[in-house]
Design an enzyme around this catalytic site. Structure first.
Site, PDB file in Angstrom:
ATOM      1  CD  GLU A  85      -0.056   5.279  -4.080  1.00 52.87           C
ATOM      2  OE1 GLU A  85       0.228   5.907  -2.826  1.00 52.87           O
ATOM      3  OE2 GLU A  85      -1.234   4.643  -4.291  1.00 52.87           O
ATOM      4  CG  ASP A  87      -2.160   0.949   1.267  1.00 54.06           C
ATOM      5  OD1 ASP A  87      -1.968   1.485   0.153  1.00 54.06           O
ATOM      6  OD2 ASP A  87      -2.591   1.164   2.116  1.00 54.06           O
ATOM      7  CG  ASP A 112      -8.213   4.111   0.202  1.00 48.41           C
ATOM      8  OD1 ASP A 112      -8.329   3.381   0.381  1.00 48.41           O
ATOM      9  OD2 ASP A 112      -7.610   5.327   0.545  1.00 48.41           O
TER      10      ASP A 112
HETATM   11  O1  MIG Z   1      -3.697   6.207   5.314  1.00 54.43           O
HETATM   12  O2  MIG Z   1      -3.504   0.712   6.104  1.00 54.43           O
HETATM   13  O3  MIG Z   1      -5.546   2.471   0.251  1.00 54.43           O
HETATM   14  O4  MIG Z   1      -7.093  -0.038   1.612  1.00 54.43           O
HETATM   15  O5  MIG Z   1      -7.302   0.773   4.503  1.00 54.43           O
HETATM   16  C1  MIG Z   1      -4.707   4.886   4.527  1.00 54.43           C
HETATM   17  C2  MIG Z   1      -4.952   1.656   5.601  1.00 54.43           C
HETATM   18  C3  MIG Z   1      -3.882   3.794   4.316  1.00 54.43           C
HETATM   19  C4  MIG Z   1      -4.733   3.315   2.541  1.00 54.43           C
HETATM   20  C5  MIG Z   1      -5.571   2.097   1.906  1.00 54.43           C
HETATM   21  C6  MIG Z   1      -6.652   1.694   2.336  1.00 54.43           C
HETATM   22  C7  MIG Z   1      -6.429   0.859   3.956  1.00 54.43           C
HETATM   23  C8  MIG Z   1      -5.694   1.692   4.654  1.00 54.43           C
HETATM   24  N1  MIG Z   1      -4.356   2.727   3.808  1.00 54.43           N
END
Ligand code: MIG
Length: 727
Positions: free
Chosen positions: A375, A372, A457
């Site tokens: 980017e 995650d 999201d």
């Molecule tokens: O700042 O890990 O897209 O699926 O639950 C949020 C917490 C960070 C973004 C991800 C989301 C995840 C969440 N993350």
């Protein structure tokens, strides 16, 4: 300003159906080690480029410049800023050299592609940027950029599916008939513009060419095609165990539970909280008994903590794997673990080191890795101090090694791509006998070789449910078949009707995961009362019954690059009406879905392309082309089989770790067709040929046949000794 520099040209074919146009300010630079294009050798072809038009004898004119012939083909401009960190200027040199090419827009032809967008599939007119970002508060319709970058568009015209890939990892922008109605303008930074033009006779062939050019999608392990349950906010080992037991008590199939950042010790990647997750190995072993696997989230931001025994940070810093500021000091920014360090995944040793970190997870029985924030998403303040600005890596930050050393501006779009590569290659090294599974948020064209992805999201809104099909279908056209969105919606509170309509449609997502944000209403399948639960259970069971078909589609996606979920025009390219219907999709070549994406609706208009269509829920048939209003009560989303189909289905298991006990072929004789089923994990393929009155097997098999002809249904049993059956 615009310079009138003479640009170098270098145009050649790299495949009989792929032509490369290359312009550069300086002499062309050597290829980067991370270049996603896998076809680079010039080859003979029948393409013809006359300085103004690109032609191919089989397809006619493919591209035409929008300028007068005596103009230079590409214009160059100096650009100082792109939408990155406010005030952060692009470094001097190639980063500021913007090349621009204007093409004539093909009148009357729709444009598709450009990957992950929260928008209808049709791209013209509009402006699309390629620059990976984590949009604050999730994605919204019409955002110029999202988590993934696919600088690739698709023109659909009768007898021709044309793809144009801009092979540039720098910031790029596609103006699709927006600034000038009859032009497409492509621009990119970096002082080079390389376009690959792919000419195919139909959509399937175009997908094959794109996979040959940028890589074939990784075949997921069978379990990854099952149902995944996730939530940000599952707080402890006990809670996870109970969650799995609850699924079993309620007899709802489940293959995977995802652990979000809550499992970590102070959001340190590669740690478990010692109090709340004291024994992850026991947890995963216990779940395995129930046929449930664990996937853990991993963030790239490594807590900037060099002194308290956190070896990941210490080792990474000592070995020099993290990004540095121009003065050599470590680059840090805020993310979940507060101040954090970031691996330079462009460097092979850093990727190797990162890959080795996965042992921490695999040693504890973790089956897959969810990456995650890649980017990468960085912030200006600690989260504890309230609202924070996005704080991207400064564009001039040095990355890469030796000949490949460059500035962040060139490899920003590859941050998630390289992280996925490092993670997948690590898992492969550690468990060579298993197929690795990585789920990534950020990606570039080519990442399909390493990871599946979800779309980031979204919100628990009907509008977002409705945009899901166009979004996933677009991903499929852009070489990424293994995709899904957060079922039920991530932000906001979902409710029973929205949730179950979402689940109905998600049966057909190549990646099927229920996920939601911290603090939102719980959305496990039983949270909306017994009636919703009962119908949702049936939907998930349908997913499991469809697995033999889905596994076959997955295998074909891997081998050929064909999307699993795809727009109608993919299978019916001659039918102009199919271009219009983005709210229906094909699930492989033999099933069509027409989901409900509005509250209160209990019927909808369905478009049936040419052929006979068989209702999934009744004995009704429809002959297309036709428009018909179709009933869609809760629990019965419109699903159809196409004539000529032979769809293999299995028994409804609670997990893919239970054996496939029976195989039933649903046959819809009509047009003749050859079918196969790919049975995991042995890769055993069974083929059969279906004609109007007979089915012939080329591989011995024991199976049930359900034959539908008009409104009659016949059931037959075949044994391994039979090589054909008439009906
Ligand atoms: O700042 O890990 O897209 O699926 O639950 C949020 C917490 C960070 C973004 C991800 C989301 C995840 C969440 N993350």
């Amino acid at each position: 300003m615009t310079w009138n520099t003479k640009l170098s040209h270098l145009h050649n074919a790299v495949h009989p159906q792929i032509y490369r146009l290359h312009y550069s300010v300086q002499a062309p630079r050597p290829r980067r080690s991370w270049d996603v294009c896998q076809l680079q050798q010039p080859c003979d072809s029948t393409f013809h480029w006359n300085g103004q038009q690109l032609e191919h004898p089989d397809f006619g004119t493919l591209l035409e410049l929008a300028h007068e012939a005596d103009w230079q083909e590409v214009t160059l401009k100096e650009v100082e800023q792109i939408p990155a960190r406010p005030g952060d200027l692009l470094p001097e040199g190639p980063a500021r050299q913007q090349l621009r090419l204007r093409l004539r827009r093909q009148p009357g032809c729709p444009y598709f592609g450009l990957g992950q967008r929260m928008a209808p599939m049709r791209r013209d007119p509009g402006i699309y940027c390629n620059w990976t970002v984590d949009p604050p508060w999730g994605q919204h319709r019409g955002m110029a950029s999202l988590y993934q970058a696919h600088p690739y568009f698709w023109v659909q015209r009768p007898g021709l599916s044309l793809g144009v890939f801009l092979n540039s990892t720098w910031f790029s922008r596609f103006d699709m008939g927006h600034g000038h109605e009859d032009e497409i303008e492509i621009s990119t930074l970096g002082g080079e513009m390389e376009l690959y033009v792919l000419a195919a006779q139909d959509p399937a062939q175009l997908c094959e060419l794109l996979a040959q050019l940028t890589g074939h999608p990784a075949l997921p392990p069978c379990w990854a095609l099952g149902y995944h349950q996730s939530r940000w906010g599952y707080r402890s080992q006990d809670e996870i165990q109970e969650l799995a037991e609850e699924f079993r008590r309620r007899e709802i199939p489940l293959d995977v539970i995802h652990l979000d950042i809550d499992y970590m010790d102070q959001y340190r990647s590669f740690t478990f909280d010692p109090e709340r997750f004291p024994d992850p190995a026991r947890l995963s072993a216990g779940l395995q008994q129930q046929g449930v696997r664990l996937v853990t989230i991993i963030d790239p931001g490594i807590r900037f903590d060099l002194h308290s025994g956190y070896t990941v940070a210490r080792e990474g810093a000592l070995q020099g794997h993290f990004l540095r500021n121009p003065d050599g000091s470590p680059f840090s920014a805020y993310c979940w673990p507060d101040s954090a360090l970031f691996t330079d995944y462009t460097r092979p040793e850093a990727r190797h080191w990162w890959g080795e970190q996965q042992r921490f997870l695999t040693d504890r029985g973790i089956a897959g890795v969810w990456i995650d924030m890649n980017e990468p998403a960085l912030f200006s303040h600690p989260f504890s101090q309230g609202f924070s600005q996005q704080h991207p890596v400064p564009l001039a930050t040095q990355q890469g090694d030796g000949e490949d050393q460059t500035v962040h501006a060139e490899v920003h779009n590859l941050y998630g791509h390289h992280m996925a590569q490092a993670t997948q290659e690590g898992l492969k090294r550690i468990c060579p006998e298993e197929r690795p599974w990585v789920l990534t948020r950020s990606a570039f064209l080519g990442t399909q070789r390493y990871a599946a992805s979800w779309m980031g999201d979204n919100h628990s809104w009907w509008e977002h449910l409705a945009l899901t099909l166009p979004q996933l279908n677009s991903m499929g056209l852009c070489a990424s078949p293994f995709v899904g969105v957060d079922i039920g919606g991530f932000f906001g509170n979902t409710h029973g009707e929205l949730f179950e309509r979402w689940m109905e449609q998600a049966v057909f997502y190549p990646f099927m995961r229920n996920h939601s944000a911290l603090g939102t209403r719980p959305q496990e399948p039983w949270q909306f009362g017994p009636e919703v639960e009962q119908r949702v259970r049936a939907h998930i069971q349908l997913r499991y019954r469809l697995l033999p078909y889905l596994e076959t589609l997955a295998w074909q996606a891997h081998r050929h690059g064909w999307p699993i979920l795809r727009p109608l025009f993919y299978d019916f390219p001659q039918d102009r009406d199919c271009l219009l219907h983005e709210d229906q999709a094909m699930f492989g070549p033999w099933m069509m879905i027409a989901p409900i994406t509005r509250p209160g609706h209990r019927q909808r208009m369905v478009y049936f392309p040419e052929g006979i269509w068989y209702d999934f829920w009744s004995t009704q048939t429809v002959e297309g082309p036709a428009y018909q209003v179709w009933p869609a009560p809760l629990g019965q989303m419109p699903i159809f089989f196409r004539e000529g189909a032979a769809v293999p289905m299995g028994n409804a298991r609670l997990s893919t770790s239970q054996p496939l006990e029976s195989l039933t072929w649903h046959l819809f004789p009509g047009s003749q067709a050859t079918h196969g089923v790919y049975i995991d994990p042995h890769g055993q393929a069974i083929h059969l040929h279906l004609s109007a009155r007979k089915v012939a097997f080329d591989t011995p098999m024991a199976a049930k046949l359900v034959v539908r002809q008009g409104s009659t249904q016949t059931e037959l049993t075949v044994t391994a000794e039979m090589d054909s059956v008439e009906f």
